[in-house]
Design a protein around this motif. Structure first.
Motif, PDB file in Angstrom:
ATOM      1  N   LEU A   1      34.541 -79.358 -10.069  1.00  0.00           N
ATOM      2  CA  LEU A   1      34.018 -79.534  -8.710  1.00  0.00           C
ATOM      3  C   LEU A   1      33.008 -80.669  -8.602  1.00  0.00           C
ATOM      4  N   PHE A   2      32.642 -81.268  -9.735  1.00  0.00           N
ATOM      5  CA  PHE A   2      31.487 -82.167  -9.766  1.00  0.00           C
ATOM      6  C   PHE A   2      31.669 -83.381  -8.864  1.00  0.00           C
ATOM      7  N   VAL A   3      32.838 -83.991  -8.885  1.00  0.00           N
ATOM      8  CA  VAL A   3      33.036 -85.195  -8.057  1.00  0.00           C
ATOM      9  C   VAL A   3      32.936 -84.845  -6.577  1.00  0.00           C
ATOM     10  N   TYR A   4      33.322 -83.621  -6.214  1.00  0.00           N
ATOM     11  CA  TYR A   4      33.220 -83.197  -4.814  1.00  0.00           C
ATOM     12  C   TYR A   4      31.772 -82.903  -4.448  1.00  0.00           C
ATOM     13  N   ASP A   5      31.003 -82.412  -5.421  1.00  0.00           N
ATOM     14  CA  ASP A   5      29.577 -82.181  -5.194  1.00  0.00           C
ATOM     15  C   ASP A   5      28.858 -83.513  -4.972  1.00  0.00           C
ATOM     16  N   ILE A   6      29.251 -84.522  -5.714  1.00  0.00           N
ATOM     17  CA  ILE A   6      28.683 -85.861  -5.510  1.00  0.00           C
ATOM     18  C   ILE A   6      29.039 -86.370  -4.118  1.00  0.00           C
ATOM     19  N   GLN A   7      30.282 -86.158  -3.717  1.00  0.00           N
ATOM     20  CA  GLN A   7      30.738 -86.596  -2.395  1.00  0.00           C
ATOM     21  C   GLN A   7      29.953 -85.892  -1.285  1.00  0.00           C
ATOM     22  N   GLY A   8      29.738 -84.590  -1.435  1.00  0.00           N
ATOM     23  CA  GLY A   8      28.979 -83.845  -0.440  1.00  0.00           C
ATOM     24  C   GLY A   8      27.525 -84.277  -0.381  1.00  0.00           C
ATOM     25  N   THR A   9      26.947 -84.597  -1.547  1.00  0.00           N
ATOM     26  CA  THR A   9      25.558 -85.071  -1.589  1.00  0.00           C
ATOM     27  C   THR A   9      25.419 -86.398  -0.859  1.00  0.00           C
ATOM     28  N   ARG A  10      26.365 -87.281  -1.075  1.00  0.00           N
ATOM     29  CA  ARG A  10      26.346 -88.577  -0.383  1.00  0.00           C
ATOM     30  C   ARG A  10      26.407 -88.382   1.129  1.00  0.00           C
ATOM     31  N   ALA A  11      27.294 -87.484   1.590  1.00  0.00           N
ATOM     32  CA  ALA A  11      27.426 -87.235   3.023  1.00  0.00           C
ATOM     33  C   ALA A  11      26.144 -86.642   3.599  1.00  0.00           C
ATOM     34  N   HIS A  12      25.506 -85.743   2.851  1.00  0.00           N
ATOM     35  CA  HIS A  12      24.255 -85.142   3.313  1.00  0.00           C
ATOM     36  C   HIS A  12      23.175 -86.205   3.458  1.00  0.00           C
ATOM     37  N   LEU A  13      23.106 -87.118   2.519  1.00  0.00           N
ATOM     38  CA  LEU A  13      22.095 -88.179   2.578  1.00  0.00           C
ATOM     39  C   LEU A  13      22.360 -89.134   3.731  1.00  0.00           C
ATOM     40  N   ILE A  14      23.611 -89.387   4.038  1.00  0.00           N
ATOM     41  CA  ILE A  14      23.943 -90.221   5.213  1.00  0.00           C
ATOM     42  C   ILE A  14      23.408 -89.544   6.478  1.00  0.00           C
ATOM     43  N   GLY A  15      23.564 -88.217   6.543  1.00  0.00           N
ATOM     44  CA  GLY A  15      23.032 -87.478   7.683  1.00  0.00           C
ATOM     45  C   GLY A  15      21.510 -87.509   7.737  1.00  0.00           C
ATOM     46  N   LEU A  16      20.848 -87.419   6.586  1.00  0.00           N
ATOM     47  CA  LEU A  16      19.381 -87.484   6.551  1.00  0.00           C
ATOM     48  C   LEU A  16      18.879 -88.846   7.004  1.00  0.00           C
ATOM     49  N   ALA A  17      19.599 -89.886   6.666  1.00  0.00           N
ATOM     50  CA  ALA A  17      19.193 -91.227   7.102  1.00  0.00           C
ATOM     51  C   ALA A  17      19.314 -91.356   8.615  1.00  0.00           C
ATOM     52  N   GLU A  18      20.324 -90.723   9.191  1.00  0.00           N
ATOM     53  CA  GLU A  18      20.519 -90.828  10.643  1.00  0.00           C
ATOM     54  C   GLU A  18      19.366 -90.201  11.419  1.00  0.00           C
ATOM     55  N   ILE A  19      18.736 -89.163  10.864  1.00  0.00           N
ATOM     56  CA  ILE A  19      17.634 -88.513  11.584  1.00  0.00           C
ATOM     57  C   ILE A  19      16.266 -88.962  11.057  1.00  0.00           C
ATOM     58  N   GLY A  20      16.241 -89.986  10.205  1.00  0.00           N
ATOM     59  CA  GLY A  20      14.987 -90.598   9.795  1.00  0.00           C
ATOM     60  C   GLY A  20      14.257 -89.913   8.659  1.00  0.00           C
ATOM     61  N   ILE A  21      14.884 -88.969   7.986  1.00  0.00           N
ATOM     62  CA  ILE A  21      14.230 -88.319   6.837  1.00  0.00           C
ATOM     63  C   ILE A  21      14.135 -89.296   5.671  1.00  0.00           C
ATOM     64  N   ILE A  22      15.149 -90.115   5.496  1.00  0.00           N
ATOM     65  CA  ILE A  22      15.097 -91.215   4.527  1.00  0.00           C
ATOM     66  C   ILE A  22      15.451 -92.500   5.270  1.00  0.00           C
ATOM     67  N   SER A  23      14.995 -93.622   4.728  1.00  0.00           N
ATOM     68  CA  SER A  23      15.274 -94.910   5.355  1.00  0.00           C
ATOM     69  C   SER A  23      16.644 -95.425   4.925  1.00  0.00           C
ATOM     70  N   ASP A  24      17.123 -96.449   5.604  1.00  0.00           N
ATOM     71  CA  ASP A  24      18.398 -97.048   5.226  1.00  0.00           C
ATOM     72  C   ASP A  24      18.329 -97.626   3.813  1.00  0.00           C
ATOM     73  N   ALA A  25      17.179 -98.183   3.478  1.00  0.00           N
ATOM     74  CA  ALA A  25      17.013 -98.749   2.129  1.00  0.00           C
ATOM     75  C   ALA A  25      17.072 -97.629   1.078  1.00  0.00           C
ATOM     76  N   GLU A  26      16.441 -96.506   1.386  1.00  0.00           N
ATOM     77  CA  GLU A  26      16.483 -95.379   0.458  1.00  0.00           C
ATOM     78  C   GLU A  26      17.899 -94.811   0.344  1.00  0.00           C
ATOM     79  N   LEU A  27      18.604 -94.786   1.472  1.00  0.00           N
ATOM     80  CA  LEU A  27      19.996 -94.319   1.447  1.00  0.00           C
ATOM     81  C   LEU A  27      20.828 -95.190   0.517  1.00  0.00           C
ATOM     82  N   ASN A  28      20.617 -96.490   0.577  1.00  0.00           N
ATOM     83  CA  ASN A  28      21.370 -97.389  -0.298  1.00  0.00           C
ATOM     84  C   ASN A  28      21.051 -97.132  -1.766  1.00  0.00           C
ATOM     85  N   GLN A  29      19.779 -96.824  -2.054  1.00  0.00           N
ATOM     86  CA  GLN A  29      19.417 -96.488  -3.434  1.00  0.00           C
ATOM     87  C   GLN A  29      20.138 -95.211  -3.884  1.00  0.00           C
TER      88      GLN A  29
END
Length: 437
Positions: free
Chosen positions: A40-68
């Motif tokens: 399941l690990f590759v899917y967990d990575i995929q879900g984590t990436r999607a969650h971080l994209i959502g956090l960037a949209e609401i300003g919890i992390i910056s776009d630069a942090e999202l790229n990191q």
């Protein structure tokens, strides 16, 4: 790149600075999660990436942090694929492995990754992605088998064989009709798998532990980043789908392998010297350790038995679901039967094309096995055509030895849709096209 090595205690997400739990208790709680999470690990990575994209949209992390984060997750996927990063007993599960890797690579920034997320919706998400991906690949496998059966049926439209009820000779039949019996059953299974995929096409991410979170999470954005068509809305319903969706998938796999089991049973019977209708090339048979004369259909027999693995998984998950609403730790034990059942099914369906290609039809033996009394129904219907009622014709045909109808005549007259003279093959092909469009 600093890749975490095999050292130190098990890393967990919930203990803070306190790690006083006895190792045997920790091992019991973790169970087989780390080993199972490798699937399941590759899917967990995929879900984590999607969650971080959502956090960037609401300003919890910056776009630069999202790229990191994106770069770190890409690095993790690469080192995991190469074997440089190993998901092992250092970690409680795949979720903790991701968070510890991100923290190791990004420092304090890595600690933001779990904001607004629980392991509950994290595991739901990666399981949902896993089931979707596996069902997509399984559907492709099943479609390939159906196409092969179509081709074999076309080549054997005039290959006669006895048809059976109660394991007794009944009426003349053809190999084409027999093969298409499996093909249409698999079309039903394929349609059922498509229905399951539609149900699974919803994102549980953002429901956290089953109550939502006090953040305006961009759930639709995260769902779209993973390719989901919609979000699963209610957090209680979402948590209660854990185990339920796995059970539905396992039931679908059971239906599929039940059809394979019946076909395997037929092959097993037809290969015996008592029938002697079918042979298998040596690529799919084994010898005996003591009897030089034996040529055993072990591949067929193990295919026949494989549904037992899936049915065992069904029973295991079903017994877990005697629970109240909300997440319970019992549900951790739903992973193994799902993964095991899926692996068993994929293996069997993956071997079917080779098995079908190894089948040799003994046409003369099958034709010879069609005995005269098997045309009695044809005789009765011939009399019906001359004006006699069917019940009178039925009784007369038991005693009429003058009217001679050959097996070939019987097959040619089978013109109702689906019969040997009207296979409906184009209709089945059209259905397959719609199901795979």
């Amino acid at each position: 790149m600093n890749v975490h090595k095999n050292k130190g205690p098990t890393n967990v997400l919930w203990s803070g600075d306190q790690q006083s739990m006895p190792p045997e208790v920790m091992a019991f709680l973790a169970g087989e999660d780390v080993r199972l999470d490798r699937a399941l690990f590759v899917y967990d990575i995929q879900g984590t990436r999607a969650h971080l994209i959502g956090l960037a949209e609401i300003g919890i992390i910056s776009d630069a942090e999202l790229n990191q984060f994106k770069q770190a997750l890409e690095d993790l996927q690469q080192v995991y694929a190469s074997g440089e990063f190993v998901l092992d007993q250092r970690f409680e599960d795949g979720h903790s492995a991701i968070e510890f890797f991100l923290t190791e690579q990004l420092g304090a920034l890595g600690k933001k990754a779990h904001t607004g997320r629980s392991r509950n919706d994290q595991v739901l998400t990666c399981l949902r992605l896993f089931m979707q991906d596996q069902l997509d690949e399984l559907s492709d496998q099943v479609s390939g088998v159906i196409e092969q059966l179509f081709s074999m049926a076309e080549a054997n439209q005039n290959t006669l064989m006895p048809g059976y009820t109660h394991l007794q000779r009944a009426m003349p039949n053809t190999v084409a009709v027999w093969l298409l019996g499996l093909a249409e059953s698999l079309l039903d299974d394929l349609e059922h798998l498509n229905g399951l995929k539609k149900l699974l096409n919803s994102s549980p991410l953002g429901t956290a532990a089953g109550f939502g979170v006090p953040l305006p999470l961009a759930r639709e954005t995260s769902a779209a980043a993973m390719g989901f068509a919609r979000v699963q809305i209610n957090p209680v319903s979402t948590q209660n789908s854990r185990g339920k969706y796995e059970l539905m998938v396992l039931h679908g796999l059971s239906y599929l392998l039940t059809d394979v089991r019946r076909f395997a049973w037929d092959l097993s019977l037809y290969m015996t010297s008592e029938f002697d209708f079918v042979g298998l090339q040596s690529s799919h048979t084994t010898g005996s350790s003591i009897m030089p004369n034996k040529n055993n259909p072990d591949v067929v027999e193990l295919m026949r038995a494989s549904v037992a693995v899936v049915d065992g998984a069904v029973a295991q998950v079903q017994s877990l679901l005697s629970l109240p609403g909300g997440y319970q730790r019992d549900l951790q034990l739903s992973k193994e039967p799902l993964i095991k059942g899926m692996q068993a099914t994929r293996e069997v369906i993956g071997l079917l094309p080779g098995l079908l290609g190894a089948v040799v039809f003994k046409k003369d033996h099958m034709r010879t096995a069609i005995s005269p009394e098997m045309m009695a129904t044809d005789q009765a219907l011939h009399k019906v055509g001359q004006g006699q009622s069917f019940r009178e014709a039925y009784l007369d045909s038991k005693q009429d030895h003058e009217l001679v109808i050959t097996p070939e005549d019987s097959i040619k007259s089978r013109v109702s849709l689906g019969g040997a003279a009207n296979l409906g093959l184009e209709l089945m092909k059209s259905r397959l096209e719609k199901l795979t469009a």
